[in-house]
Enzyme design. Structure first.
Site, mmCIF file in Angstrom:
data_model
loop_
_atom_site.group_PDB
_atom_site.id
_atom_site.type_symbol
_atom_site.label_atom_id
_atom_site.label_comp_id
_atom_site.label_asym_id
_atom_site.label_seq_id
_atom_site.Cartn_x
_atom_site.Cartn_y
_atom_site.Cartn_z
ATOM 1 N N TYR A 183 0.874 -1.289 0.210
ATOM 2 C CA TYR A 183 0.052 -0.115 -0.136
ATOM 3 C C TYR A 183 0.812 1.315 -0.171
ATOM 4 O O TYR A 183 2.031 1.329 0.683
ATOM 5 C CB TYR A 183 -0.745 0.029 1.243
ATOM 6 C CG TYR A 183 -2.036 1.248 1.514
ATOM 7 C CD1 TYR A 183 -2.929 1.368 0.426
ATOM 8 C CD2 TYR A 183 -1.537 2.249 2.574
ATOM 9 C CE1 TYR A 183 -3.758 2.425 0.601
ATOM 10 C CE2 TYR A 183 -2.320 3.312 2.486
ATOM 11 C CZ TYR A 183 -3.387 3.366 1.565
ATOM 12 O OH TYR A 183 -4.219 4.360 1.727
ATOM 13 N N ASP A 242 9.481 3.065 -0.491
ATOM 14 C CA ASP A 242 8.428 3.747 0.307
ATOM 15 C C ASP A 242 8.753 3.342 1.602
ATOM 16 O O ASP A 242 8.380 2.474 2.177
ATOM 17 C CB ASP A 242 7.039 3.437 -0.196
ATOM 18 C CG ASP A 242 5.811 3.949 0.757
ATOM 19 O OD1 ASP A 242 6.144 4.745 1.488
ATOM 20 O OD2 ASP A 242 4.830 3.729 0.210
ATOM 21 N N LYS A 246 4.582 9.496 8.661
ATOM 22 C CA LYS A 246 4.328 8.862 10.004
ATOM 23 C C LYS A 246 5.241 9.429 10.632
ATOM 24 O O LYS A 246 5.086 10.383 11.352
ATOM 25 C CB LYS A 246 4.342 7.279 9.911
ATOM 26 C CG LYS A 246 2.988 6.821 8.797
ATOM 27 C CD LYS A 246 2.712 5.571 8.930
ATOM 28 C CE LYS A 246 1.325 5.169 8.114
ATOM 29 N NZ LYS A 246 1.276 4.506 6.827
HETATM 30 C C1 LIG Z 1 0.569 4.809 5.623
HETATM 31 C C2 LIG Z 1 1.360 4.617 4.366
HETATM 32 C C3 LIG Z 1 1.106 5.333 3.165
HETATM 33 C C4 LIG Z 1 0.208 6.537 3.074
HETATM 34 O O1 LIG Z 1 0.324 7.529 4.116
HETATM 35 P P1 LIG Z 1 -0.689 8.632 4.544
HETATM 36 O O2 LIG Z 1 -0.183 9.518 5.415
HETATM 37 O O3 LIG Z 1 -1.911 7.669 5.069
HETATM 38 O O4 LIG Z 1 -1.257 9.133 3.270
HETATM 39 C C5 LIG Z 1 1.995 5.311 2.035
HETATM 40 N N1 LIG Z 1 2.884 4.249 2.267
HETATM 41 C C6 LIG Z 1 3.047 3.387 3.118
HETATM 42 C C7 LIG Z 1 4.160 2.257 2.971
HETATM 43 C C8 LIG Z 1 1.999 3.676 4.272
HETATM 44 O O5 LIG Z 1 2.298 2.750 5.316
#
Ligand SMILES: *Cc1c(COP(=O)(O)O)cnc(C)c1O
Length: 427
Positions: free
Chosen positions: A144, A239, A267
């Site tokens: 994701y 990512d 995060k």
């Molecule tokens: C949480 C997450 C996202 C998206 O971040 P948001 O701040 O919720 O838009 C993208 N990539 C990874 C790996 C994530 O865990």
């Protein structure tokens, strides 16, 4: 446990908020009960509207690695707020955080701040397309990367939980540029790239897949993708929105020794406030507006409150031995959970990297999304409800990772293991 106030608030919320929540997984749909509404948090604990206390392993989905309401972070946010919440103009704090990010990730020479992980990955992909002049991208099934159009194709967690392969509203013309491969299967990725030679702008992946539980990269997988991208002129986007400053100060790239051309963060770097960032090689980053032609902007980007929370958080994470403490606590909990499951005769695969962990309700290890057996989410949902009733807050889906914080005490971990024993025996 009494959830009367939460039930009342949920009914009320549903009148004006779609599904009663501002992000789907919070609705608890896949675990067969209604959500608890949170009123406050402190250290490793969250408290709901009925004042029930829970040991929290969600940590706002990763950011709260110091525990909730660390006094220094609270103070930094308060001080920043007193000086002005937002100016829409550059501030010195943005430089401080940018320098800290570049120092932690040697392959990040320049970095731009945004307001969410979704924005970070979306912008990184646009930049990779602008830089290479190619349209196609490759992602992995079960990873994701936020909810941008190109990425809502066979994504993990939320979508898997709801059993929707792609979302309505995403034009087929957008989705067709997204190729998907099997996670941890280098040969699959190679074959897809070969079939689309010269057309793929970037490969994007979670270096540890945390949106299908917790899946570590197999030996050689990240290295193989690095080699493949170098050979084919493809931008490798790692990512690290979840793993950055989580599994090591330098993230999964430090841990596994493989570096992306572009990196996305989020995060933890916001210390609980809304933040994302993307950065990488200067040569690529200079394609961004205003120096280059690839457009990207944000009214609240580099917000002073978020920058202050991020800077203070990273300074605390930098202290000697911080990640050893997380590792120790996380290993202790994992061992306890595995033993409790074995004692109850429940087959599990407990998978963990640093302060990220997941218990799959099957004996077979999970290496990719389709390794998760169809019956395990239902077993997990019963486990989840029992844990919640014992005062333990887990992420409400089999396809999510748990997060350890530095604030969890041995007593909290023992309480968790004891609750798990009871939950395993009741399955
Ligand atoms: C949480 C997450 C996202 C998206 O971040 P948001 O701040 O919720 O838009 C993208 N990539 C990874 C790996 C994530 O865990």
């Amino acid at each position: 446990m009494n959830h009367q106030q939460s039930e009342k608030l949920f009914a009320e919320a549903r009148k004006t908020i779609p599904g009663g929540v501002n992000s789907p997984v919070r609705a608890f749909k896949s675990v067969g009960c209604n959500p608890i509404f949170i009123s406050r948090a402190q250290g490793p604990y969250i408290y709901d509207a009925d004042d029930n206390q829970y040991v929290d392993y969600v940590g706002s989905w990763g950011p709260m690695i110091l525990g909730h309401c660390h006094p220094k972070v609270v103070e930094a946010i308060q001080q920043a707020a007193a000086g002005g919440a937002s100016f829409g103009a550059p501030t010195e704090k943005e430089i401080v955080l940018a320098e800290m990010v570049c120092e932690a990730y040697p392959n990040i020479e320049k970095v731009r701040m945004v307001s969410s992980g979704t924005e970070a990955t979306m912008s990184a992909i646009r930049l990779a397309r602008g830089y290479t002049g190619r349209d196609k991208i490759l992602k992995f099934d079960g990873c994701y990367h936020g909810h941008a159009y190109s990425l809502l194709v066979k994504a993990g967690s939320g979508l898997a939980t709801f059993g929707v392969p792609t979302s309505p509203g995403v034009p087929a013309d957008f989705a067709k540029h997204t190729l998907t491969a099997i996670y941890n299967d280098l040969e699959d990725a190679k074959a897809i790239i070969a079939a689309n030679k010269g057309e793929v702008a970037c490969i994007i992946l979670e270096p540890i897949a945390g949106n299908m539980g917790c899946v570590a990269p197999r030996d050689g997988f990240l290295e193989g993708l690095r080699t493949l991208c170098d050979a084919e002129g493809i931008v490798l986007i790692i990512d690290e929105v979840m793993t950055g400053f989580r599994v090591a100060y330098g993230g999964a790239q430090e841990r596994f020794g493989v570096r992306g051309d572009l990196v996305t963060l989020g995060k933890i770097i916001g210390g609980g406030l809304p933040v994302g960032a993307f950065g990488g090689k200067q040569e690529i980053m200079d394609y961004l507006s205003p120096d280059g032609g690839v457009y990207q902007a944000g009214t609240l980007s580099g917000n002073p409150l978020a920058m202050s929370a991020g800077i203070t958080t990273l300074n605390l994470l930098k202290q000697d031995g911080f990640y050893d403490i997380i590792e120790e606590k996380s290993a202790y909990l994992s061992k306890g959970l595995s033993e409790a499951a074995a004692n109850a005769g429940v087959p599990t695969s407990l998978q963990r990297v640093g302060g990220m962990f997941c218990t799959y309700f099957q004996a077979e290890e999970v290496f990719n999304f389709s390794d998760v057996k169809p019956e395990t989410p239902e077993i997990f949902s019963r486990f989840f409800r029992s844990m919640l009733d014992s005062g333990i807050n887990l992420a409400p889906s089999q396809y999510e990772s748990g997060f350890m914080s530095a604030a969890h005490s041995t007593e909290d971990l023992d309480k968790t293991i004891e609750a798990a024993g009871k939950a395993f025996r009741s399955l």
